[in-house]
Scaffold this active site. Structure first.
Site, PDB file in Angstrom:
ATOM      1  N   GLY A   3       0.827  -1.189   0.000  1.00  0.00           N
ATOM      2  CA  GLY A   3       0.000   0.000   0.000  1.00  0.00           C
ATOM      3  C   GLY A   3       0.871   1.253   0.000  1.00  0.00           C
ATOM      4  O   GLY A   3       2.000   1.233   0.486  1.00  0.00           O
ATOM      5  N   SER A   4       0.350   2.354  -0.520  1.00  0.00           N
ATOM      6  CA  SER A   4       1.089   3.622  -0.460  1.00  0.00           C
ATOM      7  C   SER A   4       0.842   4.280   0.893  1.00  0.00           C
ATOM      8  O   SER A   4       0.063   3.788   1.698  1.00  0.00           O
ATOM      9  CB  SER A   4       0.652   4.528  -1.603  1.00  0.00           C
ATOM     10  OG  SER A   4       1.063   3.959  -2.829  1.00  0.00           O
ATOM     11  N   GLY A   5       1.538   5.381   1.141  1.00  0.00           N
ATOM     12  CA  GLY A   5       1.416   6.058   2.419  1.00  0.00           C
ATOM     13  C   GLY A   5       2.614   5.810   3.319  1.00  0.00           C
ATOM     14  O   GLY A   5       2.670   6.314   4.440  1.00  0.00           O
ATOM     15  N   HIS A   6       3.591   4.997   2.830  1.00  0.00           N
ATOM     16  CA  HIS A   6       4.791   4.690   3.618  1.00  0.00           C
ATOM     17  C   HIS A   6       6.049   5.322   3.012  1.00  0.00           C
ATOM     18  O   HIS A   6       7.160   4.878   3.300  1.00  0.00           O
ATOM     19  CB  HIS A   6       4.987   3.175   3.714  1.00  0.00           C
ATOM     20  CG  HIS A   6       3.798   2.443   4.226  1.00  0.00           C
ATOM     21  ND1 HIS A   6       3.254   2.720   5.460  1.00  0.00           N
ATOM     22  CD2 HIS A   6       3.038   1.456   3.679  1.00  0.00           C
ATOM     23  CE1 HIS A   6       2.205   1.914   5.644  1.00  0.00           C
ATOM     24  NE2 HIS A   6       2.047   1.159   4.574  1.00  0.00           N
ATOM     25  N   LYS A  18       6.148  -7.423   2.704  1.00  0.00           N
ATOM     26  CA  LYS A  18       5.907  -7.191   4.135  1.00  0.00           C
ATOM     27  C   LYS A  18       4.756  -8.102   4.568  1.00  0.00           C
ATOM     28  O   LYS A  18       3.813  -8.312   3.818  1.00  0.00           O
ATOM     29  CB  LYS A  18       5.540  -5.720   4.388  1.00  0.00           C
ATOM     30  CG  LYS A  18       6.647  -4.749   3.979  1.00  0.00           C
ATOM     31  CD  LYS A  18       6.502  -3.368   4.622  1.00  0.00           C
ATOM     32  CE  LYS A  18       5.246  -2.610   4.271  1.00  0.00           C
ATOM     33  NZ  LYS A  18       5.042  -2.358   2.816  1.00  0.00           N
ATOM     34  N   ASP A  76      -1.061  -8.264   1.147  1.00  0.00           N
ATOM     35  CA  ASP A  76       0.187  -8.225   0.375  1.00  0.00           C
ATOM     36  C   ASP A  76       0.657  -9.631   0.022  1.00  0.00           C
ATOM     37  O   ASP A  76       1.038  -9.910  -1.113  1.00  0.00           O
ATOM     38  CB  ASP A  76       1.298  -7.520   1.166  1.00  0.00           C
ATOM     39  CG  ASP A  76       1.130  -6.005   1.191  1.00  0.00           C
ATOM     40  OD1 ASP A  76       0.351  -5.483   0.378  1.00  0.00           O
ATOM     41  OD2 ASP A  76       1.784  -5.347   2.018  1.00  0.00           O
ATOM     42  N   HIS A 132      -0.060   1.119   9.913  1.00  0.00           N
ATOM     43  CA  HIS A 132      -1.361   1.535   9.379  1.00  0.00           C
ATOM     44  C   HIS A 132      -2.248   1.971  10.536  1.00  0.00           C
ATOM     45  O   HIS A 132      -3.461   2.047  10.403  1.00  0.00           O
ATOM     46  CB  HIS A 132      -2.044   0.389   8.636  1.00  0.00           C
ATOM     47  CG  HIS A 132      -1.153  -0.298   7.665  1.00  0.00           C
ATOM     48  ND1 HIS A 132      -0.407  -1.409   7.996  1.00  0.00           N
ATOM     49  CD2 HIS A 132      -0.864  -0.015   6.381  1.00  0.00           C
ATOM     50  CE1 HIS A 132       0.291  -1.781   6.939  1.00  0.00           C
ATOM     51  NE2 HIS A 132       0.036  -0.952   5.952  1.00  0.00           N
TER      52      HIS A 132
END
Lengths: 205, 329
Positions: B54-57, B105, B110, B219
């Site tokens: 996921g994005s945001g990291h 991860k 994922d 998250h």
């Protein structure tokens, strides 16, 4: 009973109708245990699937199932995308080369789908996942004689049983005992898929 | 919600475009996807490395693309796993004939999506291997995971497996060294404030003005202890002790003090001072230290501490050249 290309297309269309009608309900089931998007994701994925399979003239059910799998994989997302995608992909491979599916080959396809879900989700029966629906359905088909009414009975009771199970796999597992009495969203969407299949079979009775 | 965005549903597209614009010589976008790859991918004869999630990291994972690290990163929607077709496109884009290695991860979505993509690629004759990173010692299962979560320690897997692949090692050897890093790396994090996923519009949890949460996930998944905010020394002690309890560290280690998005570097250095003191007291030598934002959680305030047990092989690979924008060596 024999299911051809159009019957399999019909299966996805009816599944889609049920999922669209129950989109908010599926999402509400997902909210307390997940990220509250199961209905939205399934509705998007099934709509795209129906859009896709209505544009192609298929030679055999296997090809419908493969296209459906690929659309679900890419459009549903989360964990449900790969689970349903795997199920229909494995089913597609199992029935490859057959112009119509009879009870024996349909059963083989559903069993392959179930095996795929178990492998992808690293899960077994009784862990409060969609396997609690797919497992009893495959067992029922394996007995060698089916009816639409009988299938509905099996999936309804499987859904009830799953509701009272404690989650040990998937996101709901984090909530352990608190998950008892709560319906697993993936089991609920699987219920609609088999309700749709029962309707397709009913037309053949 | 107060964010510098155009449209909550457009953040992924806009970010990817801006990222490419920032590194036009180094990076390219695979058309019709959110896959970012080395501009010169596929590198013939080299094992291709793919990660993502996921994005945001950010800068994870696209910031770690470069010679000596990743060949491609698959960017999912914010905190949402990318789909198998996207991962599959990344695998195809970096396959230079020596196979492709996936760094995943440990989150349920994922793992499923990357494994599915690996099967699709294998069906096309591409050899694929993978490692699942689970460095977070905080909790065993979470709302996103079966088993431990993968967090900042993942960056060491990218670096070391990437250096191994860059040396021309086989897929098998890349996998072996990646597994060695996973076996030797441990992390633990904490947060002072939550973060808001743009499409959701509200924070995923709440923390009072004087509260902190230890062991929180990247998250915002629940941690192990919520309490009154402590001093940097106390926080550093809690995180480091928990990491040290989980596995025996000795000799030389690498330290990563990671900011989660809204924590000033000043505070990270204050943390780092105490981490070093604790390690010195135990007779553990710090070979190399990394302080900064490596694996963030949008605008969450907080940090994580990662320790990697080193030996000669890992030291050499850690020191090897990397041109990745977020990890230049």
């Amino acid at each position: 009973m024999e299911l051809g290309v159009l019957d399999i297309v019909k299966w996805f269309e009816l599944s889609n109708e049920k999922i669209q009608q129950n989109k908010d309900y599926l999402t509400s089931l997902d909210r307390p245990i997940g990220d509250g998007d199961h209905g939205i994701n399934m509705a998007r994925g099934y709509q795209e699937t129906v859009n896709k399979i209505n544009t192609v003239d298929y030679a055999e059910p296997s090809a419908v199932l493969k296209d459906a799998a690929m659309v679900l994989l890419s459009k549903v997302g989360g964990a449900s995308g790969p689970l349903y995608g795997t199920a229909f992909l494995k089913m597609s491979v199992a029935v490859k080369g057959m112009v119509v599916l009879n009870l024996r080959t349909l059963t083989g396809g559903l069993a392959a789908a179930l095996a795929g879900i178990k492998q992808r989700g690293k899960s077994e029966l009784g862990e409060k996942t969609m396997i609690d629906i797919w497992g009893p359905v495959v067992d029922y088909f394996t007995k060698g004689e089916i009816s639409s009414a009988g299938l509905m009975e099996i999936v309804s009771s499987a859904l009830e049983t799953s509701k009272e199970t404690m989650a040990t796999k998937g996101r709901a597992a984090y909530f352990k005992e608190k998950s008892i009495g709560h319906l697993d969203p993936g089991s609920a969407s699987s219920f609609y898929i088999f309700e749709a299949l029962a309707e397709v079979i009913k037309e053949k009775e | 919600m107060k964010k510098i965005i155009n449209n909550p549903n457009q953040v992924l597209q806009d970010m990817v475009d801006g990222l490419i614009a920032a590194n036009p010589q180094r990076l390219k976008k695979i058309p019709e996807t959110f896959v970012i790859a080395r501009a010169d991918a596929p590198v013939q004869g080299k094992v291709g490395l793919v990660s993502g999630g996921g994005s945001g990291h950010e800068p994870a994972h696209a910031g770690y693309i470069g010679k000596g690290m990743l060949d491609a990163a698959v960017c999912g929607e914010v905190f949402t796993s990318p789909t198998p077709d996207q991962v599959y496109e990344a695998i195809k884009a970096v396959d230079g004939g020596a196979g492709v290695f996936l760094v995943i991860k440990n989150y349920t979505g994922d793992v499923m999506n990357f494994e599915m993509a690996a099967e699709l690629a294998e069906a096309e004759g591409i050899q694929v291997e993978k490692v699942i990173v689970n460095d977070d010692v905080a909790v065993e299962d979470s709302s996103f995971t079966t088993g431990r979560r993968g967090i900042a320690g993942t960056v060491f897997v990218h670096k070391i497996a990437g250096a191994m692949a860059d040396k021309g090692a086989s897929l098998e050897d890349v996998k072996a060294v990646a597994e060695k890093v996973v076996a030797n790396v441990r992390s633990m994090g904490m947060a002072l404030t939550p973060c808001t996923v743009p499409a959701a519009g509200n924070p995923s949890f709440e923390l009072a003005e004087d509260e902190m949460e230890i062991g929180i996930g990247i998250h915002g998944e629940p941690g192990i202890d919520r309490g009154t905010i402590a001093t940097a020394d106390e926080i550093a002690t809690t995180l480091t002790e928990k990491v040290l309890e989980d596995r025996e560290f000795s000799g030389e280690v690498a330290v990563l003090v990671n900011g989660l998005g809204a924590t000033p570097e000043m505070e990270l250095y204050i943390m780092n001072k105490k981490v070093h003191d604790i390690l010195a007291d135990r007779g553990i030598n710090v070979y190399k230290t990394f302080v900064g934002e490596y694996m963030t959680s949008l605008e969450m305030a907080g940090c994580s501490v990662t320790l990697l047990q080193l030996d000669d092989e890992l030291k050499e690979l850690l020191d090897a050249e990397s041109t990745a924008p977020a990890f230049r060596m």
